[in-house]
Design a protein around this motif. Structure first.
Motif, PDB file in Angstrom:
ATOM      1  N   ASN A 198       0.725  -1.186   0.275  1.00 22.70           N
ATOM      2  CA  ASN A 198      -0.090   0.138   0.077  1.00 22.70           C
ATOM      3  C   ASN A 198       0.926   1.357   0.090  1.00 22.70           C
ATOM      4  OD1 ASN A 198       0.771   0.054   2.210  1.00 22.70           O
ATOM      5  ND2 ASN A 198      -0.920  -0.153   3.800  1.00 22.70           N
ATOM      6  N   VAL A 199       2.055   0.804   0.390  1.00 16.55           N
ATOM      7  CA  VAL A 199       2.925   2.037   0.393  1.00 16.55           C
ATOM      8  C   VAL A 199       3.128   3.563  -1.120  1.00 16.55           C
ATOM      9  CG1 VAL A 199       5.183   3.031   0.437  1.00 16.55           C
ATOM     10  CG2 VAL A 199       4.477   1.195   1.863  1.00 16.55           C
ATOM     11  N   LEU A 200       3.282   2.928  -2.349  1.00 15.86           N
ATOM     12  CA  LEU A 200       2.952   2.831  -3.595  1.00 15.86           C
ATOM     13  C   LEU A 200       1.911   3.912  -3.841  1.00 15.86           C
ATOM     14  CD1 LEU A 200       4.706   0.137  -6.185  1.00 15.86           C
ATOM     15  CD2 LEU A 200       6.259   2.506  -4.730  1.00 15.86           C
ATOM     16  N   ALA A 201       1.242   3.172  -3.350  1.00 18.71           N
ATOM     17  CA  ALA A 201      -0.668   4.353  -3.690  1.00 18.71           C
ATOM     18  C   ALA A 201      -0.975   5.225  -2.751  1.00 18.71           C
ATOM     19  CB  ALA A 201      -1.934   2.889  -3.484  1.00 18.71           C
ATOM     20  N   PHE A 202      -0.158   4.770  -1.433  1.00 19.10           N
ATOM     21  CA  PHE A 202      -0.118   5.913  -0.268  1.00 19.10           C
ATOM     22  C   PHE A 202       0.773   7.312  -1.295  1.00 19.10           C
ATOM     23  CE2 PHE A 202       2.619   8.321   2.841  1.00 19.10           C
ATOM     24  CZ  PHE A 202       1.398   9.350   3.083  1.00 19.10           C
ATOM     25  N   ILE A 203       1.804   7.198  -1.852  1.00 21.03           N
ATOM     26  CA  ILE A 203       2.303   8.106  -2.334  1.00 21.03           C
ATOM     27  C   ILE A 203       2.032   8.741  -3.522  1.00 21.03           C
ATOM     28  CG2 ILE A 203       5.176   8.439  -4.422  1.00 21.03           C
ATOM     29  CD1 ILE A 203       6.712   5.769  -2.189  1.00 21.03           C
ATOM     30  N   LEU A 204       1.404   8.135  -4.612  1.00 17.73           N
ATOM     31  CA  LEU A 204       0.046   7.949  -5.908  1.00 17.73           C
ATOM     32  C   LEU A 204      -0.905   9.491  -5.251  1.00 17.73           C
ATOM     33  CD1 LEU A 204       0.290   7.818  -8.529  1.00 17.73           C
ATOM     34  CD2 LEU A 204      -1.928   6.231  -8.209  1.00 17.73           C
ATOM     35  N   LYS A 205      -1.164   8.649  -4.450  1.00 14.24           N
ATOM     36  CA  LYS A 205      -2.132  10.060  -3.805  1.00 14.24           C
ATOM     37  C   LYS A 205      -1.437  11.373  -3.160  1.00 14.24           C
ATOM     38  CE  LYS A 205      -5.634  10.378   0.606  1.00 14.24           C
ATOM     39  NZ  LYS A 205      -6.100   9.095   1.872  1.00 14.24           N
ATOM     40  N   ARG A 206      -0.100  11.055  -2.717  1.00 12.99           N
ATOM     41  CA  ARG A 206       0.277  12.314  -2.651  1.00 12.99           C
ATOM     42  C   ARG A 206       0.688  13.520  -3.801  1.00 12.99           C
ATOM     43  NH1 ARG A 206      -0.660  14.350   2.462  1.00 12.99           N
ATOM     44  NH2 ARG A 206       1.334  15.466   2.300  1.00 12.99           N
ATOM     45  N   ILE A 207       0.976  12.498  -4.752  1.00 14.18           N
ATOM     46  CA  ILE A 207       1.193  12.743  -6.252  1.00 14.18           C
ATOM     47  C   ILE A 207      -0.517  13.460  -6.561  1.00 14.18           C
ATOM     48  CG2 ILE A 207       2.284  13.024  -8.309  1.00 14.18           C
ATOM     49  CD1 ILE A 207       3.323  10.612  -7.751  1.00 14.18           C
ATOM     50  N   ILE A 208      -0.791  13.433  -6.266  1.00 13.14           N
ATOM     51  CA  ILE A 208      -2.712  13.726  -6.703  1.00 13.14           C
ATOM     52  C   ILE A 208      -2.911  15.578  -5.777  1.00 13.14           C
ATOM     53  CG2 ILE A 208      -4.909  13.780  -6.533  1.00 13.14           C
ATOM     54  CD1 ILE A 208      -4.421  10.482  -7.358  1.00 13.14           C
ATOM     55  N   GLU A 209      -2.319  14.909  -4.218  1.00 16.92           N
ATOM     56  CA  GLU A 209      -2.837  16.071  -3.563  1.00 16.92           C
ATOM     57  C   GLU A 209      -1.954  16.915  -3.867  1.00 16.92           C
ATOM     58  OE1 GLU A 209      -3.246  14.293   0.350  1.00 16.92           O
ATOM     59  OE2 GLU A 209      -5.056  12.769  -0.407  1.00 16.92           O
ATOM     60  N   GLU A 210      -0.728  16.703  -3.900  1.00 15.50           N
ATOM     61  CA  GLU A 210       0.411  18.231  -4.225  1.00 15.50           C
ATOM     62  C   GLU A 210       0.098  19.137  -5.254  1.00 15.50           C
ATOM     63  OE1 GLU A 210       2.925  19.870  -2.512  1.00 15.50           O
ATOM     64  OE2 GLU A 210       3.363  17.638  -2.045  1.00 15.50           O
ATOM     65  N   LYS A 211       0.614  20.345  -4.447  1.00 13.61           N
ATOM     66  CA  LYS A 211       0.744  21.980  -5.440  1.00 13.61           C
ATOM     67  C   LYS A 211       1.814  22.070  -5.660  1.00 13.61           C
ATOM     68  CE  LYS A 211      -3.190  23.245  -2.881  1.00 13.61           C
ATOM     69  NZ  LYS A 211      -4.314  23.882  -2.124  1.00 13.61           N
ATOM     70  N   TRP A 212       3.030  21.073  -5.738  1.00 10.28           N
ATOM     71  CA  TRP A 212       4.477  21.744  -5.705  1.00 10.28           C
ATOM     72  C   TRP A 212       5.166  21.048  -6.931  1.00 10.28           C
ATOM     73  CZ3 TRP A 212       5.704  26.401  -3.948  1.00 10.28           C
ATOM     74  CH2 TRP A 212       4.926  26.668  -3.058  1.00 10.28           C
ATOM     75  N   GLN A 213       5.062  21.305  -7.952  1.00  9.61           N
ATOM     76  CA  GLN A 213       5.872  20.225  -8.978  1.00  9.61           C
ATOM     77  C   GLN A 213       6.852  19.560  -8.919  1.00  9.61           C
ATOM     78  OE1 GLN A 213       8.320  20.923 -11.190  1.00  9.61           O
ATOM     79  NE2 GLN A 213       8.987  22.810 -10.679  1.00  9.61           N
ATOM     80  N   ASN A 214       7.849  20.332  -8.270  1.00 11.63           N
ATOM     81  CA  ASN A 214       9.273  19.330  -7.881  1.00 11.63           C
ATOM     82  C   ASN A 214       9.191  18.372  -7.302  1.00 11.63           C
ATOM     83  OD1 ASN A 214       8.942  21.676  -5.531  1.00 11.63           O
ATOM     84  ND2 ASN A 214      10.677  22.030  -5.395  1.00 11.63           N
ATOM     85  N   ILE A 215       8.328  18.593  -5.804  1.00 14.16           N
ATOM     86  CA  ILE A 215       8.521  17.349  -5.109  1.00 14.16           C
ATOM     87  C   ILE A 215       7.085  16.556  -5.930  1.00 14.16           C
ATOM     88  CG2 ILE A 215       6.407  16.586  -3.590  1.00 14.16           C
ATOM     89  CD1 ILE A 215       7.176  19.142  -2.021  1.00 14.16           C
ATOM     90  N   GLN A 216       6.518  17.082  -6.614  1.00 16.30           N
ATOM     91  CA  GLN A 216       5.479  15.577  -7.458  1.00 16.30           C
ATOM     92  C   GLN A 216       6.587  15.477  -8.988  1.00 16.30           C
ATOM     93  OE1 GLN A 216       2.771  18.091  -9.053  1.00 16.30           O
ATOM     94  NE2 GLN A 216       1.008  17.644  -8.235  1.00 16.30           N
ATOM     95  N   VAL A 217       7.916  16.115  -9.223  1.00 13.38           N
ATOM     96  CA  VAL A 217       8.225  14.652 -10.102  1.00 13.38           C
ATOM     97  C   VAL A 217       9.472  13.993  -9.321  1.00 13.38           C
ATOM     98  CG1 VAL A 217      10.704  15.467 -11.222  1.00 13.38           C
ATOM     99  CG2 VAL A 217       8.765  16.809 -11.766  1.00 13.38           C
ATOM    100  N   SER A 218       9.304  14.465  -7.829  1.00  8.93           N
ATOM    101  CA  SER A 218      10.569  13.364  -7.507  1.00  8.93           C
ATOM    102  C   SER A 218       9.548  12.546  -6.830  1.00  8.93           C
ATOM    103  CB  SER A 218      11.286  14.230  -6.003  1.00  8.93           C
ATOM    104  OG  SER A 218      11.793  15.247  -5.962  1.00  8.93           O
ATOM    105  N   ALA A 219       8.682  12.125  -6.030  1.00 12.03           N
ATOM    106  CA  ALA A 219       7.470  10.886  -6.711  1.00 12.03           C
ATOM    107  C   ALA A 219       7.338  10.478  -7.573  1.00 12.03           C
ATOM    108  CB  ALA A 219       5.940  12.008  -5.581  1.00 12.03           C
ATOM    109  N   PHE A 220       7.058  10.793  -8.961  1.00 15.50           N
ATOM    110  CA  PHE A 220       7.670  10.250 -10.287  1.00 15.50           C
ATOM    111  C   PHE A 220       8.635   9.219  -9.749  1.00 15.50           C
ATOM    112  CE2 PHE A 220       3.413  12.884 -12.116  1.00 15.50           C
ATOM    113  CZ  PHE A 220       2.612  11.601 -11.788  1.00 15.50           C
ATOM    114  N   GLU A 221       9.881  10.096  -9.970  1.00 13.77           N
ATOM    115  CA  GLU A 221      10.983   9.045  -9.976  1.00 13.77           C
ATOM    116  C   GLU A 221      10.675   7.853  -9.434  1.00 13.77           C
ATOM    117  OE1 GLU A 221      13.118   9.371 -12.399  1.00 13.77           O
ATOM    118  OE2 GLU A 221      11.267  11.456 -12.753  1.00 13.77           O
TER     119      GLU A 221
END
Length: 492
Positions: free
Chosen positions: A201-224
């Motif tokens: 369930n960790v990857l699903a949690f990280i994907l949820k944080r990507i959806i809720e995130e507003k800062w694009q540099n954090i979204q890029v790191s999470a996608f990586e």
């Protein structure tokens, strides 16, 4: 007076020795000796050197009391180990900030690991102070460069779980530092990726944080981080299933339309890895990902074009994806990108051409201009890989059917003339007894008549020789015998 080299402070004694040598060189006796005629005769090389008068630099001034020398800094590693465990909060805060400065340099990083920094920093994950937690994430990011053994030790000490807890924080700086640390650690060791995937369930949690995130540099790191978990020669099936079950494909498609270039690149790469799974291809086709990715092929940024090509290569393996690509007029963009000035982009584009050319209508559009462009690549490119892909493209453009529609059952009628030869399996050839033609005329009367006559529907063959015969011991059968002229066929 010469210095006392037996003094207790060797560094100070060495400094005094250099000062004494400099004073001797600058003394008038030394200058007079150099300028005498006898010295010129004994040392002829000095004749050409006299024009360049040697100038001694000024004396080295003593260092300031606040200067930290290398010798003094060697004692700081053991001191920092003590201060990181101090009961005072302000001391621990300054110590973690000091640890960041030391870990940012490769030589100091090795000494920090040797001094025992890793277990102490792992214990500090229980700290509640936000300043310490932010700097701890940076320390773990630098420790990712310390080697595979250090990363394995971090996994054993539970650092990966601690960083996941930091990701859930409301502090933007802490989330960014934690994601960057996870990105570097997951790129180094498979154990970190295993820690992220095994819970389920960790990857699903990280994907949820990507959806809720507003800062694009954090979204890029999470996608990586997510891309590292599902990439590789043998991609992780559990990670793909977990992400596809929580609508990872629609999230990637939505973020591909972001105005940030870096986020577009990471989302395209993430989507291409998701589409390695059949369910990912199906979801991408249903969500009209082809319509969104095709305009990116004409983007001004080559990296965006390359990752868009990679995503399309994985999606249009599906036949409906090929049809969508033709409908949105992506064929002219493929021909436009066949430029050898950018080899990486050209390789991605050739892979896209090979996939699209399996669809007959797309092959018809690519045929005229595509043949010219591919032949030009073969003629002018210096890359063997580009030439190989271009040759495959030429072969693909001359196909007439889809791969699953090729008439393999009619291939003999297409390429052979005359009656088909009888097919004899290897097991059948060895199971039936055969007679040597040389002994066919002297067949005993007791031998059955069927053994001396060859079958009218197959050519005669020789029997295998005895094991002690001097001839070749290779068994002969209709499968190895020479066919008669009436069974020879020519290719038209």
């Amino acid at each position: 007076m010469p210095p006392d080299l037996k003094a207790s402070d060797y560094c100070l004694a060495t400094h005094e020795a250099w000062q004494y040598a400099a004073r001797q060189i600058r003394s008038e006796e030394m200058v007079v000796f150099v300028n005498t005629k006898d010295s010129e005769a004994d040392y002829p090389s000095l004749t050409s050197e006299l024009r360049f008068r040697y100038k001694v630099p000024p004396f080295v001034h003593p260092q300031a009391p606040t200067t930290v020398s290398q010798a003094f800094g060697n004692f700081m590693y053991s001191k920092l180990v003590r201060t990181l465990r101090s009961p005072l909060l302000i001391v621990r805060q300054r110590s973690v900030a000091w640890a960041i400065e030391l870990l940012s340099v490769g030589e100091n990083r090795a000494r920090c690991v040797q001094a025992g920094f890793v277990p102490i920093l792992a214990e500090m994950l229980r700290e509640k102070d936000m300043h310490i937690r932010q700097n701890l994430a940076l320390c773990f990011q630098y420790l990712a460069e310390a080697g595979q053994a250090v990363v394995e030790l971090l996994c054993m000490l539970g650092v990966v779980k601690g960083l996941i807890n930091m990701v859930a924080s409301d502090n933007r700086t802490l989330r960014g530092n934690a994601f960057r640390a996870l990105q570097d650690l997951s790129a180094i060791s498979y154990l970190v990726r295993y820690e992220l995937v095994k819970e389920g369930n960790v990857l699903a949690f990280i994907l949820k944080r990507i959806i809720e995130e507003k800062w694009q540099n954090i979204q890029v790191s999470a996608f990586e981080v997510l891309s590292q978990c599902i990439s590789g020669a043998n991609y992780n099936e559990n990670a793909l299933k977990e992400l596809l079950a929580v609508d990872a494909v629609p999230t990637a498609i939505r973020l591909i339309q972001s105005p940030w270039r870096s986020l577009q690149e990471s989302a395209c790469r993430f989507l291409s890895l998701l589409c390695m799974h059949n369910n990912g291809k199906t979801q991408a086709v249903e969500k009209k990902a082809v319509d969104i990715l095709v305009p990116l092929l004409s983007d001004i940024e080559p990296r965006v074009q390359a990752f868009a090509c990679a995503a399309l290569c994985c999606i249009i393996v599906d036949i409906q994806g090929k049809k969508d690509f033709v409908i949105v007029e992506g064929i002219p963009l493929i021909l436009k990108l066949l430029d050898i000035t950018d080899e990486q982009l050209c390789l991605y584009d050739l892979a896209l051409l090979l996939n699209v050319a399996e669809y007959p209508p797309a092959r018809a559009e690519l045929f005229t201009d595509g043949l010219v462009a591919l032949r030009e690549i073969i003629k002018t490119s210096t890359s063997p890989l580009l030439k190989k892909r271009a040759q495959q493209g030429l072969q693909q453009l001359h196909f007439k059917h889809l791969p699953h529609q090729f008439p393999y059952d009619k291939m003999d009628k297409l390429y052979l003339k005359g009656p088909l030869p009888p097919r004899v399996t290897l097991a059948e050839a060895y199971s039936k007894p055969l007679v040597d033609p040389s002994s066919a005329n002297s067949t005993p009367t007791s031998q059955p008549a069927t053994a001396s006559k060859s079958s009218p529907s197959r050519p005669s063959a020789s029997a295998s020789p005895a094991p002690d015969s001097k001839a070749s011991s290779r068994p002969t059968s209709p499968a190895f015998s020479t066919k008669s002229p009436r069974y020879r066929h020519t290719i038209p």
